[in-house]
Each structure stands twice: as structure tokens, then as C-alpha cells.
Design a protein around this motif. Structure first.
Motif, short mmCIF file in Angstrom:
data_model
loop_
_atom_site.label_atom_id
_atom_site.label_comp_id
_atom_site.label_asym_id
_atom_site.label_seq_id
_atom_site.Cartn_x
_atom_site.Cartn_y
_atom_site.Cartn_z
N SER A 288 -9.85 40.86 88.01
CA SER A 288 -8.44 41.05 87.63
C SER A 288 -7.58 41.06 88.89
O SER A 288 -8.02 41.46 89.97
N THR A 292 -2.65 41.77 86.08
CA THR A 292 -3.43 41.80 84.83
C THR A 292 -4.38 42.98 84.73
O THR A 292 -4.97 43.20 83.67
N PHE A 293 -4.56 43.71 85.82
CA PHE A 293 -5.59 44.76 85.83
C PHE A 293 -5.37 45.78 84.71
O PHE A 293 -6.29 46.07 83.94
N PHE A 294 -4.16 46.32 84.59
CA PHE A 294 -3.89 47.37 83.60
C PHE A 294 -4.11 46.84 82.18
O PHE A 294 -4.76 47.48 81.35
N ASN A 296 -5.88 44.24 81.24
CA ASN A 296 -7.29 43.92 81.00
C ASN A 296 -8.08 45.16 80.61
O ASN A 296 -8.99 45.10 79.77
N GLN A 297 -7.74 46.29 81.24
CA GLN A 297 -8.45 47.53 80.90
C GLN A 297 -8.16 47.95 79.47
O GLN A 297 -9.07 48.36 78.72
N LEU A 298 -6.91 47.83 79.04
CA LEU A 298 -6.55 48.18 77.67
C LEU A 298 -7.25 47.29 76.66
O LEU A 298 -7.79 47.76 75.64
N ALA A 300 -10.00 45.62 77.17
CA ALA A 300 -11.44 45.88 77.22
C ALA A 300 -11.80 47.09 76.37
O ALA A 300 -12.79 47.09 75.64
N VAL A 301 -11.00 48.14 76.47
CA VAL A 301 -11.25 49.34 75.67
C VAL A 301 -11.11 49.03 74.19
O VAL A 301 -11.94 49.42 73.36
N ARG A 331 -5.82 38.47 75.31
CA ARG A 331 -6.97 38.47 76.23
C ARG A 331 -7.21 37.08 76.80
O ARG A 331 -7.53 36.92 77.99
#
Length: 476
Positions: A288, A292-294, A296-298, A300-301, A331
């Protein structure tokens, strides 16, 4: 002698290029077997012809980050039978002096050409010339504190070189340097004496005598040494750059699971990174970036929770467009953007002289491996269609890899190899069959694609790809 050297020397003779080994004669045999670097002198007037022949024989010019000197260039080649990288220091003029500064350009071309021993395929200087040039190099090297530190670091090498020479010769003077046979007799005696003070004093006298051949004045030299020391210190402990290509190259290893991608990427990286600036990037599941990091985490969860509930079980066969959720579309857009960022990074590194090895690379055929994932559906809402266009835009803006190596194996071979892999959460046999059916005709963004039969023994695949990587572009 490795074949790659023999072929080069034969072609240089055939094209009437003057060349010879001019120093470090004691280690020539090991150098020709691929250990260490070979020092060649090529008169400047033959430079263009040498470059043409060297390129034809697979030698590539590379750039040193911390040691750049006029009239000295680095050439590497890959010996195809042994997969050894060989290194030649090519001197178009005799540039010598302290290890770091090489502050003297000596007019020795005529002297060297008049003292050549051409009895072997690699010409060398005769015994008298070898010893005379060694003494000049030695006394120009030790006349400063920094020069002494560099010399002591390699004192064993100089001792071995000295011991390999014939010391019963009669010295000849070198007119172009105003050095007489008596000067060389004195250098010989002082070298063999136990007084280091005498050596330092003679070094200072020699430097004064040859001062008209200096590249930099005393003060310019001190500034150069200081700056170079900083560069070397930073590179050793922080930057850690090795030789750089001119230009670099972006390659990618693609193929289905079980085709040997990961093993090949690792082996190529291990081989090339010993000598050259090399970077491995994973584009199947790219890292990421800050934008996009934040999100991507959402996502993914959210996906994890849906998998637990067995609601979001994905298939690799074509799925109904009506089943594509907005979350799936988000995504897919994030993945497309991460791939674009990573491919941009790959090409920027390439422009800086890196060999960039990508594990997988994007394509443009909807629904295929590492390609757009959102189907076109005009009946869906405005938000869905916006995500479709955005994903397409990202993929179409991705710059192609210079070379793609597409590993090809039959499905049953891929399944057998996958079963033997030690990997957490690896693909099931059904998943592999689905992927194989869907992606057998997948293509990827590249200027050139080379299909590799990966059913061959891994050593043969590595040999073929390594050679093709080396020869894949004139700049590399």
C-alpha cells in the motif's frame, strides 16, 4: 580462462584493437577465471572500436556510484556457461596514484606498446615494464596519510604482486616521464629497504617530479578526497549502492502458481544484487502507498469478516456482473492504483540505473490475472460505472515492463509443485484449475515477452533467463 574472455580477446585481435593487461599481473589467471577484476589498457584512439566489439561480445558498461574517474570505465559480462559475472577495468589512459583520487595521468602509451609481450591471447607488458610501472604506482600511492591508509588495507595484494616479479632485470628509463634507469634502481632499493621514512621521502620527490601530470592541484585534491570520503562513508553504511546500469531495466516474472516465479525471482535477485543495484517489487499484491493504506486496511477487515460468515467466497471463474459489490469495486480500484504506483517506482529506479525485478506485472484484459477486475455493466449505477472507468484509467496509464518472462507449465505440473510447497494459505487444487482455465491466455504489459518452458530443471531455467536478462537490452 572463461569463454567470455577468450571470445573478447580473439575479436579484439581480429579487429586490430591494441590492448593489454597493464597491472596486477600476479592475479591475471584467477581474474580470467572470473575471480576479481582484470585491468586492461586500451589506447584512447581505439575506444570506439573497443566499445563496439565489447558490446557485441556481451560486455556492458556500468557506472560506479563512489568511484568515477576520467578515462576509466567498468565493463561487466555474464559468462553463459558458469553464470559468473566478470569485471574489466578499462583504462583508456594510464590513470594512477592514490587509490581514491588517482591524481595522475601518465603518458605511458608509447612505453607500454613498445614493451608488449604478445605471446598469448591476452597481451601483457614484458618483465621490465611490469616492474617499472609497479614501482611508479607504488610510490605515487603512499605519499599521503589517506594514501597510506588505502595502501595498508591492500598491502598483501601489493606484496604478492611484488614477489611475482623478476627482480634480476636491468631497468630502462622512461623518457616521457624524465625517469632514468638510476631513478628506477633507487626506487627498487628503497622499496626493499626497511625504512618507511625513506619510502615516504622518495614518494614526495617522485610526486614533485611528475607534478605536471597531476589532474588536480594540492588544494583541489584535498577537497576531492574529503568529498569522496563522505560519499564512500554514506554509501557503505546508508545508501549501499553498487554498480549501476546505463540505463537500467525493468523485467517481470509472470506465470501461474507452481510455475516457479518466486524461486526464479529470488535466484535472479541474489545473483545480480552481488554486483549491481537491484530491486525486487511484488506487483501481484503490491504494498500500500500513503493514499491507499488506510482504505486498504478497512477493506481487508471488511473482507475478513465476510469470509468468516462465508458470504464472500470468491471463485476464479467468470462471476456474474450483478455479484460485483461496490466494496469489491473499491478494492479493485485501490489495487489498480497501488500497482500503478509500484510500476512508476520501478521505472524511476530503472532510470537511476537499477535492474528492477518484478514478481508479476499488470495486464489489460478484463478478469485475467493482475488485470482489471471490474466488468463493464451499463445497467449499474453511476458510482459503479465511475469505479469501472477509474480502474481502466489506472491500468491503461501503467508503463510496460521492458521484458516479461512468462513461465509456462502444464496444469498437472503446477498442481504437483503447489502440493509440495510449504506456504501458509496456499491455493487448493480446485482454485489452481479455475485459475489455469481463466488465465491460460493472459498477457501482460511489456515491450517484449519471452515465454519460458518452466518444466525444464530449475538450473536450466535460471541459466536461460539470466542470459536473456543480461542480453535483453543494449543498456543492460
Amino acid at each position: 580462462m572463461l569463454e567470455i574472455f577468450n571470445n573478447l580477446f580473439v575479436e579484439l585481435h581480429a579487429n586490430k584493437v591494441n590492448f593489454c593487461n597493464w597491472k596486477a599481473h600476479h592475479s591475471v589467471e584467477s581474474n580470467l577465471n572470473g575471480d576479481g577484476d582484470l585491468d586492461l589498457f586500451i589506447p584512447l584512439s581505439y575506444k570506439s572500436e573497443f566499445e563496439r566489439v565489447a558490446q557485441k561480445e556481451g560486455f556492458k558498461r556500468v557506472i560506479s556510484f563512489q568511484a568515477k574517474h576520467d578515462f576509466i570505465e567498468h565493463y561487466y559480462a555474464l559468462d553463459r556457461s558458469t553464470l559468473k559475472f566478470v569485471h574489466i577495468h578499462v583504462y583508456f589512459k594510464i590513470v594512477t596514484g592514490e587509490h581514491v583520487s588517482k591524481n595522475y595521468i601518465l603518458p605511458l602509451e608509447g612505453y607500454i606498446l613498445n614493451n608488449l609481450d604478445s605471446s598469448s591471447v591476452l597481451p601483457t607488458i614484458n618483465a621490465s615494464g611490469q616492474l617499472s610501472i609497479f614501482l611508479i604506482r607504488y610510490f605515487l600511492k603512499i605519499g599521503s596519510l589517506y594514501g597510506l591508509l588505502q595502501y595498508w588495507r591492500e598491502i598483501e595484494k601489493y606484496s604478492n604482486e611484488w614477489n611475482s616479479y623478476n627482480h634480476k632485470i636491468e631497468y630502462k628509463g622512461i623518457v616521457d616521464l624524465d625517469l632514468t634507469s638510476k631513478d628506477f634502481d633507487e626506487m627498487n632499493k628503497v622499496y626493499e629497504s626497511s625504512s618507511f621514512l625513506r619510502k615516504i621521502l622518495l614518494s614526495l620527490r617522485l610526486k614533485n617530479k611528475l607534478r605536471r601530470f597531476r589532474r588536480r592541484s594540492f588544494f583541489q585534491l584535498q577537497i576531492y578526497i574529503y568529498i569522496n570520503f563522505i560519499i564512500r562513508f554514506m554509501n557503505k553504511f546508508f545508501i549501499k549502492k553498487k554498480k549501476m546500469f546505463d540505463p537500467g531495466h525493468v523485467i517481470a516474472i509472470c506465470g501461474l502458481d507452481g510455475s516457479g516465479k518466486s524461486s526464479l525471482v529470488f535466484s535472479l535477485s541474489e545473483s545480480y544484487s552481488r554486483y549491481f543495484c537491484t530491486k525486487v517489487l511484488h506487483l501481484g499484491r503490491p504494498a500500500s502507498n500513503p493514499l491507499t493504506f488506510f482504505f486498504n486496511q478497512l477493506v481487508a477487515v471488511y473482507s475478513f469478516l465476510r469470509r468468516i460468515k462465508l458470504i464472500n467466497k470468491e471463485r476464479y471463474l467468470v462471476q456474474s456482473e450483478k455479484n460485483i459489490s461496490i466494496i469489491y469495486a473499491i478494492r479493485s480500484v485501490l489495487l489498480a492504483y497501488d500497482r500503478k504506483v509500484q510500476t512508476n517506482r520501478a521505472h524511476k529506479l530503472s532510470q537511476k540505473g537499477y535492474l528492477v525485478i518484478c514478481d508479476r506485472y499488470p495486464g489489460l484484459i478484463n478478469g485475467k490475472m493482475d488485470s482489471p477486475r471490474i466488468p463493464l455493466d451499463a445497467s449499474r449505477g453511476r458510482l459503479y460505472r465511475h469505479f469501472y472507468r477509474l480502474e481502466q484509467k489506472f491500468y491503461k496509464s501503467i508503463k510496460p515492463a521492458n521484458t516479461i518472462f512468462q513461465l509456462s507449465v502444464p496444469l498437472e505440473v503446477a498442481i504437483d509443485r503447489n502440493n509440495k510447497r510449504e506456504k501458509v494459505d496456499k491455493e487448493t487444487e480446485d482454485e489452481l484449475r479455475d485459475r489455469f482455465l481463466l488465465n491460460s491466455d493472459a498477457t501482460f504489459l511489456s515491450d517484449k515477452c519471452s515465454v519460458i518452458d518452466a518444466t525444464a530443471p530449475f538450473k536450466d531455467v535460471l541459466l536461460q533467463v539470466s542470459n536473456e536478462v543480461w542480453l535483453s537490452r543494449d543498456g543492460l
